[in-house]
Design a protein around this motif. Structure first.
Motif, PDB file in Angstrom:
ATOM      1  N   PRO A 258       0.813  -1.222   0.000  1.00 28.82           N
ATOM      2  CA  PRO A 258       0.000   0.000   0.000  1.00 28.82           C
ATOM      3  C   PRO A 258       0.843   1.267   0.000  1.00 28.82           C
ATOM      4  CG  PRO A 258      -0.927  -1.603   1.529  1.00 28.82           C
ATOM      5  CD  PRO A 258       0.417  -2.128   1.120  1.00 28.82           C
ATOM      6  N   PHE A 259       1.919   1.285   0.782  1.00 29.15           N
ATOM      7  CA  PHE A 259       2.815   2.442   0.819  1.00 29.15           C
ATOM      8  C   PHE A 259       3.386   2.700  -0.577  1.00 29.15           C
ATOM      9  CE2 PHE A 259       6.736   4.717   1.324  1.00 29.15           C
ATOM     10  CZ  PHE A 259       6.622   5.491   2.463  1.00 29.15           C
ATOM     11  N   GLY A 260       3.931   1.652  -1.192  1.00 29.31           N
ATOM     12  CA  GLY A 260       4.561   1.804  -2.498  1.00 29.31           C
ATOM     13  C   GLY A 260       3.591   2.222  -3.580  1.00 29.31           C
ATOM     14  N   ILE A 261       2.389   1.650  -3.558  1.00 32.56           N
ATOM     15  CA  ILE A 261       1.389   1.974  -4.573  1.00 32.56           C
ATOM     16  C   ILE A 261       0.941   3.421  -4.449  1.00 32.56           C
ATOM     17  CG2 ILE A 261      -0.988   1.507  -5.284  1.00 32.56           C
ATOM     18  CD1 ILE A 261      -0.390  -1.479  -4.533  1.00 32.56           C
ATOM     19  N   ARG A 262       0.582   3.829  -3.236  1.00 34.48           N
ATOM     20  CA  ARG A 262       0.119   5.210  -3.040  1.00 34.48           C
ATOM     21  C   ARG A 262       1.221   6.209  -3.367  1.00 34.48           C
ATOM     22  NH1 ARG A 262      -1.910   3.492   2.862  1.00 34.48           N
ATOM     23  NH2 ARG A 262      -3.683   2.182   2.254  1.00 34.48           N
ATOM     24  N   ALA A 263       2.443   5.880  -2.974  1.00 38.30           N
ATOM     25  CA  ALA A 263       3.566   6.785  -3.248  1.00 38.30           C
ATOM     26  C   ALA A 263       3.780   6.925  -4.750  1.00 38.30           C
ATOM     27  CB  ALA A 263       4.829   6.272  -2.575  1.00 38.30           C
ATOM     28  N   LEU A 264       3.829   5.815  -5.448  1.00 41.87           N
ATOM     29  CA  LEU A 264       4.160   5.843  -6.874  1.00 41.87           C
ATOM     30  C   LEU A 264       3.054   6.469  -7.709  1.00 41.87           C
ATOM     31  CD1 LEU A 264       6.361   5.065  -8.842  1.00 41.87           C
ATOM     32  CD2 LEU A 264       5.383   2.771  -8.973  1.00 41.87           C
ATOM     33  N   LEU A 265       1.803   6.138  -7.397  1.00 45.12           N
ATOM     34  CA  LEU A 265       0.697   6.650  -8.209  1.00 45.12           C
ATOM     35  C   LEU A 265       0.364   8.110  -7.906  1.00 45.12           C
ATOM     36  CD1 LEU A 265      -1.705   3.559  -8.296  1.00 45.12           C
ATOM     37  CD2 LEU A 265      -0.005   4.286  -9.987  1.00 45.12           C
ATOM     38  N   GLY A 266       0.864   8.637  -6.802  1.00 40.72           N
ATOM     39  CA  GLY A 266       0.585  10.036  -6.474  1.00 40.72           C
ATOM     40  C   GLY A 266       1.743  10.976  -6.705  1.00 40.72           C
ATOM     41  N   ALA A 267       2.906  10.443  -7.097  1.00 41.82           N
ATOM     42  CA  ALA A 267       4.111  11.259  -7.191  1.00 41.82           C
ATOM     43  C   ALA A 267       4.067  12.215  -8.377  1.00 41.82           C
ATOM     44  CB  ALA A 267       5.342  10.366  -7.299  1.00 41.82           C
ATOM     45  N   GLY A 268       4.642  13.408  -8.174  1.00 44.95           N
ATOM     46  CA  GLY A 268       4.769  14.354  -9.267  1.00 44.95           C
ATOM     47  C   GLY A 268       5.891  13.961 -10.208  1.00 44.95           C
ATOM     48  N   THR A 269       7.045  13.611  -9.658  1.00 47.10           N
ATOM     49  CA  THR A 269       8.190  13.187 -10.470  1.00 47.10           C
ATOM     50  C   THR A 269       8.812  11.947  -9.855  1.00 47.10           C
ATOM     51  OG1 THR A 269       8.691  15.447 -11.178  1.00 47.10           O
ATOM     52  CG2 THR A 269      10.454  13.828 -11.387  1.00 47.10           C
ATOM     53  N   VAL A 270       8.938  10.902 -10.663  1.00 47.26           N
ATOM     54  CA  VAL A 270       9.627   9.677 -10.276  1.00 47.26           C
ATOM     55  C   VAL A 270      10.848   9.541 -11.180  1.00 47.26           C
ATOM     56  CG1 VAL A 270       9.475   7.166 -10.062  1.00 47.26           C
ATOM     57  CG2 VAL A 270       7.457   8.577  -9.600  1.00 47.26           C
ATOM     58  N   SER A 271      12.011   9.339 -10.570  1.00 49.19           N
ATOM     59  CA  SER A 271      13.253   9.234 -11.331  1.00 49.19           C
ATOM     60  C   SER A 271      13.903   7.878 -11.092  1.00 49.19           C
ATOM     61  CB  SER A 271      14.219  10.352 -10.929  1.00 49.19           C
ATOM     62  OG  SER A 271      13.642  11.626 -11.107  1.00 49.19           O
ATOM     63  N   VAL A 272      14.782   7.495 -12.020  1.00 50.12           N
ATOM     64  CA  VAL A 272      15.522   6.243 -11.918  1.00 50.12           C
ATOM     65  C   VAL A 272      17.004   6.526 -12.072  1.00 50.12           C
ATOM     66  CG1 VAL A 272      15.977   3.993 -12.986  1.00 50.12           C
ATOM     67  CG2 VAL A 272      13.627   4.830 -12.804  1.00 50.12           C
ATOM     68  N   LEU A 273      17.806   6.037 -11.137  1.00 48.26           N
ATOM     69  CA  LEU A 273      19.263   6.089 -11.230  1.00 48.26           C
ATOM     70  C   LEU A 273      19.738   4.691 -11.609  1.00 48.26           C
ATOM     71  CD1 LEU A 273      21.937   7.642 -10.783  1.00 48.26           C
ATOM     72  CD2 LEU A 273      21.869   6.858  -8.419  1.00 48.26           C
ATOM     73  N   GLY A 274      20.054   4.508 -12.876  1.00 46.21           N
ATOM     74  CA  GLY A 274      20.350   3.171 -13.365  1.00 46.21           C
ATOM     75  C   GLY A 274      21.797   2.898 -13.697  1.00 46.21           C
ATOM     76  N   ASP A 275      22.686   3.885 -13.536  1.00 52.85           N
ATOM     77  CA  ASP A 275      24.077   3.693 -13.936  1.00 52.85           C
ATOM     78  C   ASP A 275      25.007   3.484 -12.749  1.00 52.85           C
ATOM     79  OD1 ASP A 275      23.898   6.235 -12.952  1.00 52.85           O
ATOM     80  OD2 ASP A 275      24.767   7.238 -14.702  1.00 52.85           O
ATOM     81  N   TYR A 276      24.441   3.113 -11.598  1.00 54.01           N
ATOM     82  CA  TYR A 276      25.254   2.829 -10.418  1.00 54.01           C
ATOM     83  C   TYR A 276      24.528   1.787  -9.583  1.00 54.01           C
ATOM     84  CZ  TYR A 276      27.975   3.470  -6.138  1.00 54.01           C
ATOM     85  OH  TYR A 276      28.773   3.254  -5.043  1.00 54.01           O
ATOM     86  N   ASP A 277      25.273   0.812  -9.057  1.00 57.85           N
ATOM     87  CA  ASP A 277      24.684  -0.230  -8.213  1.00 57.85           C
ATOM     88  C   ASP A 277      24.419   0.358  -6.830  1.00 57.85           C
ATOM     89  OD1 ASP A 277      25.004  -1.890 -10.350  1.00 57.85           O
ATOM     90  OD2 ASP A 277      26.736  -2.973  -9.538  1.00 57.85           O
ATOM     91  N   CYS A 278      23.160   0.714  -6.588  1.00 54.50           N
ATOM     92  CA  CYS A 278      22.795   1.411  -5.350  1.00 54.50           C
ATOM     93  C   CYS A 278      22.462   0.470  -4.211  1.00 54.50           C
ATOM     94  CB  CYS A 278      21.584   2.324  -5.611  1.00 54.50           C
ATOM     95  SG  CYS A 278      21.929   3.739  -6.673  1.00 54.50           S
TER      96      CYS A 278
END
Length: 362
Positions: free
Chosen positions: A194-214
């Motif tokens: 529920p936390f992840g769904i509400r956060a993701l579907l309500g976010a203004g900007t979602v970004s991905v950092l894909g060039d580093y093993d985080c």
């Protein structure tokens, strides 16, 4: 007992840049690497506060944390009785957090040295509410998706970010507070959905950092990861039904909702009709099929069905028809014959790689 200390500074006199919340329950053997990866962050100790919440550990984890707090001024330790899952300790940690950003780290996993520096820089640049870092499997555990391309703005409908709803990502704390986001308490698995769904579907900007093993997902050689534990699957499927009701409330019927439902059928529903299903007696199998039937009736559209890999599609059709005996034979044949076509969740809220036809990359 709580070892309260002044927060670390982000260099602007406004408190720490990041609050790292770590729920701990009987993970003593992993704590040195896990917490050590936070203490070693390139962002620097003055910009990072760590809030470790010991959830009733009885393996020496609490004592290790108290000792670590003596030499790490940016570590706050909270002790509480066991709560039955990571939801309550994460909520407790959030309530104490003072950073501009929140990051949730499971106490058996660890971070790349530059993870927090890179994640916060991306969030600051693009005003991101959420930043996903590249996830790497370790100790025989697989990553749920391969986020290999850095993207300043993505959505749940044009990237695989919805396939990893677990907590281990960077959140803008003000956004979490505005949305009133909380983790479900007292659940061993899927408490973060529920936390992840509400956060993701309500976010203004979602970004991905894909060039580093985080983020390194650590497998346990004793098979004690929460995702490996057996559950009351009838109750669990009922809980998943409440989660999907919320998805349906947030996203109207149509292609976008179906895109999300494919992930839930793949991970939370049909994946259980494998070893967990065969482990039940005939009555238990009927009960599982009965519990899944309302979800199939409500959300298994033709578009969702067509997007499932063939073996999962066949299981869904058996559930749709109430054909429990046939379902049992299908599952048994798949398991005894080799790869099942199912996805076994590797972390709470993560179903694994996308179905056939998607490459699991962003």
């Amino acid at each position: 007992m709580a070892a309260d200390r002044p927060p670390a500074s982000d260099g602007q006199g406004t408190g720490p840049a990041v609050s790292v919340v770590v729920p701990v329950h009987n993970t003593r053997r992993y704590l040195e690497r896990s917490l050590g990866s936070v203490f070693a962050q390139s962002l620097g100790p003055d910009a990072v506060e760590v809030i470790a919440v010991d959830d009733g550990s009885d393996d020496g984890s609490g004592a290790w944390l108290d000792e670590a707090a003596r030499t790490h001024p940016n570590l706050t330790v909270v002790h509480q009785p066991p709560s039955g899952g990571p939801g309550r300790p994460r909520n407790v940690g959030m309530d104490r957090a003072r950073g501009r950003y929140l990051f949730f780290l499971d106490s058996d996993d660890h971070l790349g040295t530059e993870a927090l520096e890179r994640l916060t820089a991306l969030a600051d640049t693009y005003g991101s509410d959420i930043v996903y870092g590249r996830i790497v499997g370790a100790g025989g555990r697989g990553a749920p998706v391969d986020l290999h391309t850095t993207s300043p703005r993505v959505t749940p409908f044009d990237s695989p970010v919805y396939w990893t709803l677990a907590a281990y990502k960077l959140f803008r704390r003000a956004y979490v507070q505005e949305r009133g986001l909380r983790f479900v308490e007292g659940r061993l698995r899927a408490e973060d959905l529920p936390f992840g769904i509400r956060a993701l579907l309500g976010a203004g900007t979602v970004s991905v950092l894909g060039d580093y093993d985080c983020y390194y997902l650590q497998g346990r050689d004793d098979d004690s990861n929460a995702s490996r534990q057996d559950l009351d699957w009838v109750e669990h499927l009922g809980y998943i039904g409440t989660v999907l009701e919320e998805v349906a409330d947030l996203v109207p019927p149509g292609p976008d909702r179906d895109t999300l439902m494919v992930r839930h059928f793949h991970g939370e529903i049909l994946a259980q009709f494998a070893e967990p299903y065969l482990a039940r007696d005939a009555e238990g199998r009927r009960a599982m099929a009965k519990a899944a039937r309302p979800l199939v009736d409500a959300y298994l559209t033709d578009r969702v069905l067509a997007a499932l890999p063939p073996r999962l599609r066949l299981r869904a059709q058996c559930l749709q028809r109430g054909a429990v005996d046939e379902l049992t034979e299908v599952v048994r044949a798949d398991i005894e014959g080799g790869p099942t076509g199912t996805v076994r969740a590797e972390t709470e809220g993560d179903p694994g790689p996308p179905p056939d036809g998607a490459d699991g990359r962003a």
